[in-house]
Design a protein around this motif. Structure first.
Motif, PDB file in Angstrom:
ATOM      1  N   SER A 156     -76.944 -38.125  18.672  1.00  0.00           N
ATOM      2  CA  SER A 156     -76.763 -38.762  19.974  1.00  0.00           C
ATOM      3  C   SER A 156     -78.053 -38.635  20.789  1.00  0.00           C
ATOM      4  N   ASP A 186     -76.919 -39.518  29.865  1.00  0.00           N
ATOM      5  CA  ASP A 186     -75.808 -39.449  30.808  1.00  0.00           C
ATOM      6  C   ASP A 186     -75.822 -38.121  31.543  1.00  0.00           C
ATOM      7  N   VAL A 187     -75.225 -38.105  32.751  1.00  0.00           N
ATOM      8  CA  VAL A 187     -75.318 -36.884  33.559  1.00  0.00           C
ATOM      9  C   VAL A 187     -74.793 -35.642  32.861  1.00  0.00           C
ATOM     10  N   SER A 188     -73.703 -35.754  32.115  1.00  0.00           N
ATOM     11  CA  SER A 188     -73.150 -34.543  31.517  1.00  0.00           C
ATOM     12  C   SER A 188     -74.095 -34.006  30.441  1.00  0.00           C
ATOM     13  N   VAL A 189     -74.774 -34.897  29.763  1.00  0.00           N
ATOM     14  CA  VAL A 189     -75.722 -34.492  28.729  1.00  0.00           C
ATOM     15  C   VAL A 189     -77.041 -34.059  29.374  1.00  0.00           C
ATOM     16  N   ALA A 191     -77.355 -32.536  32.129  1.00  0.00           N
ATOM     17  CA  ALA A 191     -77.191 -31.167  32.606  1.00  0.00           C
ATOM     18  C   ALA A 191     -77.423 -30.171  31.474  1.00  0.00           C
ATOM     19  N   GLN A 192     -76.951 -30.502  30.265  1.00  0.00           N
ATOM     20  CA  GLN A 192     -77.163 -29.607  29.127  1.00  0.00           C
ATOM     21  C   GLN A 192     -78.657 -29.455  28.829  1.00  0.00           C
ATOM     22  N   ASN A 195     -80.486 -27.421  31.577  1.00  0.00           N
ATOM     23  CA  ASN A 195     -80.221 -25.989  31.419  1.00  0.00           C
ATOM     24  C   ASN A 195     -81.070 -25.399  30.301  1.00  0.00           C
TER      25      ASN A 195
ATOM     26  N   GLU B  43     -69.538 -42.769  31.308  1.00  0.00           N
ATOM     27  CA  GLU B  43     -70.790 -42.581  30.616  1.00  0.00           C
ATOM     28  C   GLU B  43     -71.042 -43.691  29.605  1.00  0.00           C
ATOM     29  N   LEU B 256     -67.776 -34.404  35.408  1.00  0.00           N
ATOM     30  CA  LEU B 256     -68.868 -35.320  35.725  1.00  0.00           C
ATOM     31  C   LEU B 256     -69.495 -34.962  37.070  1.00  0.00           C
ATOM     32  N   SER B 259     -71.665 -31.826  36.967  1.00  0.00           N
ATOM     33  CA  SER B 259     -72.932 -31.806  36.239  1.00  0.00           C
ATOM     34  C   SER B 259     -74.060 -32.558  36.942  1.00  0.00           C
ATOM     35  N   PRO B 276     -73.319 -26.595  35.727  1.00  0.00           N
ATOM     36  CA  PRO B 276     -72.116 -26.667  34.898  1.00  0.00           C
ATOM     37  C   PRO B 276     -72.228 -27.905  34.004  1.00  0.00           C
ATOM     38  N   THR B 277     -71.796 -27.813  32.775  1.00  0.00           N
ATOM     39  CA  THR B 277     -71.898 -28.967  31.883  1.00  0.00           C
ATOM     40  C   THR B 277     -70.525 -29.259  31.288  1.00  0.00           C
ATOM     41  N   ILE B 278     -70.427 -30.435  30.679  1.00  0.00           N
ATOM     42  CA  ILE B 278     -69.265 -30.713  29.855  1.00  0.00           C
ATOM     43  C   ILE B 278     -69.745 -30.466  28.432  1.00  0.00           C
ATOM     44  N   GLU B 279     -69.155 -29.512  27.749  1.00  0.00           N
ATOM     45  CA  GLU B 279     -69.633 -29.182  26.410  1.00  0.00           C
ATOM     46  C   GLU B 279     -69.391 -30.351  25.456  1.00  0.00           C
ATOM     47  N   GLY B 280     -70.221 -30.391  24.427  1.00  0.00           N
ATOM     48  CA  GLY B 280     -69.995 -31.391  23.389  1.00  0.00           C
ATOM     49  C   GLY B 280     -70.415 -32.793  23.791  1.00  0.00           C
ATOM     50  N   VAL B 281     -70.005 -33.757  22.986  1.00  0.00           N
ATOM     51  CA  VAL B 281     -70.384 -35.141  23.231  1.00  0.00           C
ATOM     52  C   VAL B 281     -69.164 -36.052  23.159  1.00  0.00           C
ATOM     53  N   ARG B 297     -63.301 -31.568  24.482  1.00  0.00           N
ATOM     54  CA  ARG B 297     -64.312 -31.092  25.437  1.00  0.00           C
ATOM     55  C   ARG B 297     -63.681 -30.514  26.694  1.00  0.00           C
TER      56      ARG B 297
END
Ligand SMILES: Nc1ncnc2c1ncn2[C@@H]1O[C@H](COP(=O)(O)OP(=O)(O)OP(=O)(O)O)[C@@H](O)[C@H]1O
Ligand code: SF4
Ligand SMILES: [Mg+2]
Lengths: 320, 327
Positions: A156, A186-189, A191-192, A195, B43, B256, B259, B276-281, B297
């Protein structure tokens, strides 16, 4: 202590258009008289809108493009004088992570070869020894072990960016230029990945030159910030100082234009008129004056304001 | 009274792939209200564009199939009507703008000629009348010196100006509904601010409903009054912006929000906090979880979530698809 990276009065001018018949070569001043420094373990963010010269500056600092004038020192050594072995040695110490995780990785190479390429080129590892060096790097950036033998298309966007980061880390650099490393994510990714960058900096004492147009990301990550407009730095300060108070009207406009994810937030929008001018025909005087709410005729359209010598430096005749 | 301009329900769209058909959009619905902006967020790959393209049946028929669904525009239904009829609605009653205006503008014609044509496609007017309307539209979207700019080719304009041209063209026939798919994503923030403001002004003046597709929650907070959140082809939460932002009910929506790097609050005494994140994809459409699509997730998941997919349930003025909503 000498800064890790120090640029003084760097300019990058590109010749453009006209062709060989036209007289008088025209140039774009992509980067114009920029000075900055990055200390060890520090993040300097370079922010500005598209075309302001931030990527060109980043590349000039790594000598991926040749500066037209000015001096860049890495750990005290003038990099424009280095060549051959010395330049290769230097390249080990400064790496780059690109914006686009899709085009910056060769689709035909396996992750092992991508991440290990630098080690092979520098004759540092081969074969089983290479695997032994690549595996912990993959683990460090949070990729599965079996990533090693796979190719980029199997990952990804966020994972590809991790591959890019692992590649940059392979040679244990001291500085990484991150050119919009999360803007395609994307924002959630995002952020990962942010970090991860922060953790790596803490652990390894890395310095980052972080190029971005996203002020939310910059505020989160940077120790110091330089704002660019049309090839020049218009404001430079610690992140705390800059986000507490913008002295340059452009920085202020830029920050107030960022949409805030809070419907109750009271908007204090400072819209600047019109669009950024073309770097081919920069306005006279202060390049921002045609859009600036504070511009004074007779001064701003005539003279170019210099970046002040203050802690919170600004290039404006009427700063806040 | 809020008057529904367009009502979508049950939209299900599949694509042909090497290993059979996959559903990119599954039972998606919402109402677009006159004079209001509805934000469609989520997303990359969650199905926002497939949803918006389906409304005008602009998907490639060789691979995409609308399996089910209804899109009512007043007295007509868009998903089942004949192609001839639909072409009279497309661009006239329902118009659309995209992220990259360059791909929707023809590089070999002037922008004025292209707007003239858009007008003449739906209205019987002379060339001269069309041009007068074109100039009026260009000045309406605040393009300086519209007479001169009408003779410009697309590549001679900046990205922001091209997007204004697209908006002018979309508004040529006073549409009831404007679908805007990431209209400002390719633009710088200062230009984005101007375009969003322009869309708001035009909406107030013309009363159209806007479907704003975006991945930027900041943009939604600023311009939308209601919002639909999608995840892996499903609507997971839907409701008024104020309430949804104040207290998201779905764990995905909450993740969402968290993050996004917070403005002005990411430091504790100079140190950077971990985001803070959302783990995984996001799961692949080919291997969707059997139960809740967010389950692998989800920080709030329980045994039931893996076994049974939740349905979209009303909770006050909101709808949420979760067995264990957050409030
Ligand atoms: N022409 C196509 N053929 C096959 N699959 C497609 C096609 N167009 C879209 N899809 C698939 O449909 C799903 C939804 O895509 P869509 O473009 O609607 O996402 P999106 O939410 O608009 O994402 P983005 O934020 O990246 O624009 C994705 O899995 C995508 O790969
Ligand atoms: S249904 Fe379960 S897994 Fe799905 S979002 Fe709700 S709590 Fe999480
Ligand atoms: Mg899309």
């Amino acid at each position: 202590m000498t800064p890790l990276l120090e640029a003084s009065r760097v300019s990058v001018h590109f010749p453009v258009g006209g062709g060989w018949l036209s007289r008088g070569r025209r140039v774009v001043r992509a980067v114009d008289d920029v000075s900055l420094s990055v200390a060890r373990g520090e993040t300097l963010a370079l922010v500005g809108e598209s075309g302001c010269g931030k990527s060109t500056l980043g590349r000039a600092l790594l000598r991926l493009v040749e500066p037209t004038s000015g001096e860049v020192r890495f750990d005290g050594a003038d990099i424009s004088r280095l060549d051959g072995a010395a330049l290769r040695q230097l390249r080990r110490r400064m790496q780059i992570v690109f914006q686009d995780p899709y085009s910056s990785l060769d689709p035909r190479m396996t992750v092992r070869d991508i991440v290990g390429e630098g080690l092979v080129i520098h004759g540092l590892a081969r074969g089983a020894a290479l695997d032994a060096q690549v595996a912990p790097l993959l683990e460090r950036v949070g990729l599965p072990r079996d990533a090693m033998g796979r190719r980029p298309h199997a990952f990804s966007g966020g994972q590809r960016q991790r591959i890019g980061i692992a590649r940059a880390l392979a040679l244990s650099p001291e500085l990484i230029v991150c050119d919009e490393p999360t803007s395609a994510l994307d924002v959630s990714v995002q952020a990962q990945v942010l970090n991860l960058l922060v953790e790596l900096q803490r652990e390894l004492g890395l310095a980052y030159l972080f190029i971005s147009h996203d002020l939310k990301v910059v505020e989160h990550l940077a120790h110091r910030v330089a704002v660019m407009y049309l090839g020049r730095i218009v404001e430079r300060a610690s992140a705390e100082a800059l986000f507490a108070r913008r002295r340059h009207p452009y920085s202020d406009a830029l920050l107030s234009a960022v949409p805030v994810p809070d419907p109750r937030a009271k908007r204090r929008r400072l819209t600047v008129a019109g669009e950024p001018p073309s770097p081919l025909s920069p306005p006279s005087g202060c390049a921002f004056h045609p859009r600036c709410p504070r511009a004074q005729p007779g001064r701003c359209d005539v003279e170019v304001p210099a970046l002040s010598d203050e802690e919170h430096a600004v290039a404006c005749f009427f700063p806040a | 009274m809020s008057e529904v301009a367009l009502s979508l329900s049950g939209l299900t769209v599949s694509f042909a792939s090497e290993r059979g058909r996959v559903r990119a959009v599954d039972d998606v619905g919402f109402d677009l209200v006159r004079g209001e902006t509805l934000g469609l967020v989520g997303e990359s790959g969650c199905g926002k564009s497939v949803t918006s393209l389906s409304l005008l049946r602009l998907l490639d028929p060789d691979v995409a199939r609308i399996e089910r669904g209804e899109a009512r525009l007043g007295d007509v239904e868009l998903l089942s009507m004949g192609e001839r009829e639909l072409s009279r609605i497309r661009g006239a009653r329902v118009a659309m703008i995209f992220q990259e205006p360059m791909t929707s503008l023809n590089p070999v014609y002037t922008v004025g000629a292209q707007i003239d044509e858009a007008i003449r496609l739906h209205r019987r007017v002379s060339r001269r009348q069309a041009r007068a309307r074109t100039i009026e539209l260009l000045s309406r979207v605040k393009i300086p010196a519209p007479e001169a700019r009408a003779d410009a080719y697309p590549h001679e304009l900046s990205g922001g100006m091209r997007q204004r041209v697209m908006i002018a063209m979309a508004l040529a026939c006073d549409p009831e509904v404007l679908i805007a798919d990431e209209p400002t994503t390719a633009l710088d923030v200062t230009i984005q601010a101007e375009i969003l403001e322009l869309l708001g002004e035009l909406q107030r003046a013309m009363g159209m409903a806007i479907l704003l597709v975006t991945h930027d929650l900041g943009v939604v907070a600023e311009v939308a009054s209601r919002v639909v959140v999608m995840y892996a082809g499903r609507v997971v939460e839907r409701g008024p912006v104020d309430a949804l932002f104040a207290q998201p009910l779905h764990p995905y929506t909450a993740g969402l929000f968290r993050s996004i790097p917070p403005v002005g609050a990411s430091r504790d005494g100079g140190a950077r906090r971990k985001l803070p994140t959302i783990e995984g994809v996001v799961p692949s459409l080919r291997e969707l979880p059997r139960g809740c699509r967010f389950e692998p997730r989800c920080p709030a998941r329980q045994a039931r979530c893996a076994a049974e997919e939740p349905s979209l349930e009303a909770r006050g003025d909101r709808d949420v698809r979760c067995h264990f909503p957050l409030a």
